[in-house]
Design a protein around this motif. Structure first.
Motif, short mmCIF file in Angstrom:
data_model
loop_
_atom_site.label_atom_id
_atom_site.label_comp_id
_atom_site.label_asym_id
_atom_site.label_seq_id
_atom_site.Cartn_x
_atom_site.Cartn_y
_atom_site.Cartn_z
N LYS A 41 0.68 -1.36 0.14
CA LYS A 41 -0.06 0.04 0.11
C LYS A 41 0.81 1.20 0.02
N THR A 42 1.95 1.17 0.70
CA THR A 42 2.88 2.17 0.78
C THR A 42 3.36 2.63 -0.43
N TYR A 43 3.91 1.60 -1.25
CA TYR A 43 4.48 1.58 -2.59
C TYR A 43 3.40 2.18 -3.49
N GLU A 44 1.90 1.89 -3.63
CA GLU A 44 1.18 2.14 -4.28
C GLU A 44 0.69 3.81 -3.99
N GLU A 45 0.80 4.02 -2.76
CA GLU A 45 0.53 5.64 -2.54
C GLU A 45 1.74 6.41 -3.02
N TYR A 46 2.98 6.05 -2.50
CA TYR A 46 4.12 7.07 -2.32
C TYR A 46 5.19 6.77 -3.71
N GLY A 47 4.85 5.55 -4.37
CA GLY A 47 5.73 5.26 -5.50
C GLY A 47 7.11 4.63 -4.96
N TRP A 48 8.21 4.40 -5.80
CA TRP A 48 9.41 4.07 -5.37
C TRP A 48 10.56 4.31 -6.61
N VAL A 49 11.64 4.59 -6.35
CA VAL A 49 12.71 4.86 -7.32
C VAL A 49 13.62 3.45 -7.20
N ASP A 50 14.55 3.29 -8.04
CA ASP A 50 15.66 2.32 -8.20
C ASP A 50 16.58 2.66 -7.02
N LYS A 51 17.23 1.69 -6.61
CA LYS A 51 18.34 1.93 -5.52
C LYS A 51 19.60 2.46 -6.44
N GLU A 52 20.16 3.23 -6.01
CA GLU A 52 21.44 3.94 -6.47
C GLU A 52 22.43 4.34 -5.64
N ASN A 53 23.55 4.24 -6.00
CA ASN A 53 24.77 4.29 -5.17
C ASN A 53 25.09 5.76 -5.11
N VAL A 54 26.03 6.41 -4.17
CA VAL A 54 26.07 7.90 -3.85
C VAL A 54 26.86 8.34 -5.19
N SER A 55 27.78 7.55 -5.73
CA SER A 55 28.59 8.25 -6.97
C SER A 55 27.50 8.29 -8.07
N ILE A 56 26.80 7.42 -8.30
CA ILE A 56 25.84 7.74 -9.35
C ILE A 56 24.90 8.84 -9.39
N MET A 57 24.42 9.06 -8.11
CA MET A 57 23.65 10.19 -7.67
C MET A 57 24.44 11.38 -7.73
N ILE A 58 25.48 11.61 -7.18
CA ILE A 58 26.30 12.70 -7.50
C ILE A 58 26.53 13.20 -9.05
N ALA A 59 26.72 12.21 -9.94
CA ALA A 59 26.97 12.22 -11.49
C ALA A 59 25.52 12.67 -11.87
N LYS A 60 24.43 12.24 -11.44
CA LYS A 60 23.00 12.71 -12.23
C LYS A 60 22.95 14.16 -11.69
N PHE A 61 23.41 14.25 -10.30
CA PHE A 61 22.93 15.96 -9.96
C PHE A 61 23.79 16.81 -10.64
N ASN A 62 25.31 16.51 -10.72
CA ASN A 62 26.13 17.28 -11.62
C ASN A 62 25.91 17.51 -13.09
N THR A 63 25.00 16.41 -13.60
CA THR A 63 24.54 16.56 -15.03
C THR A 63 23.58 17.52 -15.05
N GLU A 64 22.53 17.54 -14.30
CA GLU A 64 21.39 18.49 -14.01
C GLU A 64 22.05 19.87 -13.67
N ILE A 65 22.89 19.99 -13.07
CA ILE A 65 23.74 21.35 -12.54
C ILE A 65 24.09 21.97 -13.83
N MET A 66 24.97 21.24 -14.65
CA MET A 66 25.65 21.46 -15.81
C MET A 66 24.43 21.74 -16.93
N ASP A 67 23.67 20.99 -17.17
CA ASP A 67 22.49 21.10 -18.23
C ASP A 67 21.76 22.53 -17.92
N GLY A 68 21.64 22.61 -16.62
CA GLY A 68 20.84 23.82 -16.23
C GLY A 68 21.59 24.93 -16.39
N GLY A 69 22.84 25.21 -16.65
CA GLY A 69 23.57 26.33 -16.82
C GLY A 69 24.07 27.07 -15.65
#
Length: 192
Positions: A41-69
């Motif tokens: 029920k919690t998953y249905e209400e709040y959803g979920w995302v894939d597990k990601e390690n810290v390195s990948i999340m830093i890379a994703k954030f950095n990509t958004e920062i650079m793409d956002g100028g």
């Protein structure tokens, strides 16, 4: 005769004990089934995302920062490890925090549970903060639209007085906190 009575008593106690154990096992199974149902029920209400390690999340954030100028990515030169969390100085006034579910000190192994941006109040700029927070949210769930992100940010501020986070059923919750010196935006990840 005495032996027969003792045998009957022993078998009776054994039978009662087995019935009690069986009942405990059934209760435990029932409780486990209820917990699984609540989790679904919690998953249905709040959803979920894939597990990601810290390195990948830093890379994703950095990509958004650079793409956002914005051009102030999280560099390892500005990394500090404190209180089982990874901290990056993005600017003099903005810090980026990554808090793993379980801290090992290895960014490639640590699974991210929560990330946040800290903005110093004395030089806070609402427009600048909004750009950074959008990058933080987007890096945690690429499927969100700009409108959904804006709604999560707005709602997080509205719910902050109740100490609640905003969530739109897509696996992340966004929180806003105000302290004496900082404004903090958090993104909490829910995953299976």
């Amino acid at each position: 005769m005495k032996k027969t009575v003792l045998t009957i008593l022993f078998l009776g106690v054994l039978l009662l004990g087995m019935t009690g154990c069986e009942s405990k096992v059934e209760n435990s199974k029932k409780e486990l089934d209820e917990e699984k149902e609540n989790l679904e029920k919690t998953y249905e209400e709040y959803g979920w995302v894939d597990k990601e390690n810290v390195s990948i999340m830093i890379a994703k954030f950095n990509t958004e920062i650079m793409d956002g100028g914005i051009n102030t990515p999280a560099y390892d030169d500005y990394l500090t490890i404190e209180d089982d969390s990874y901290w990056f100085g993005l600017t003099e006034n903005i810090s980026y925090l990554l808090q793993p579910v379980e801290f090992t000190g290895d960014k490639d192994k640590d699974i991210l549970g929560m990330s946040a941006l800290y903005f110093h109040k004395d030089k806070y700029n609402e427009n600048e903060a909004h750009k950074y927070v959008k990058c933080l949210i987007k890096s945690n769930n690429y499927d969100l639209t700009d409108e959904e992100i804006d709604n999560l940010i707005k709602e997080s501020k509205e719910l902050s007085s109740k100490k609640k986070t905003s969530n739109n059923g897509k696996g992340i919750s966004v929180g806003f906190l105000e302290y004496e010196d900082n404004y903090i935006y958090q993104v909490i990840r829910l995953f299976k």
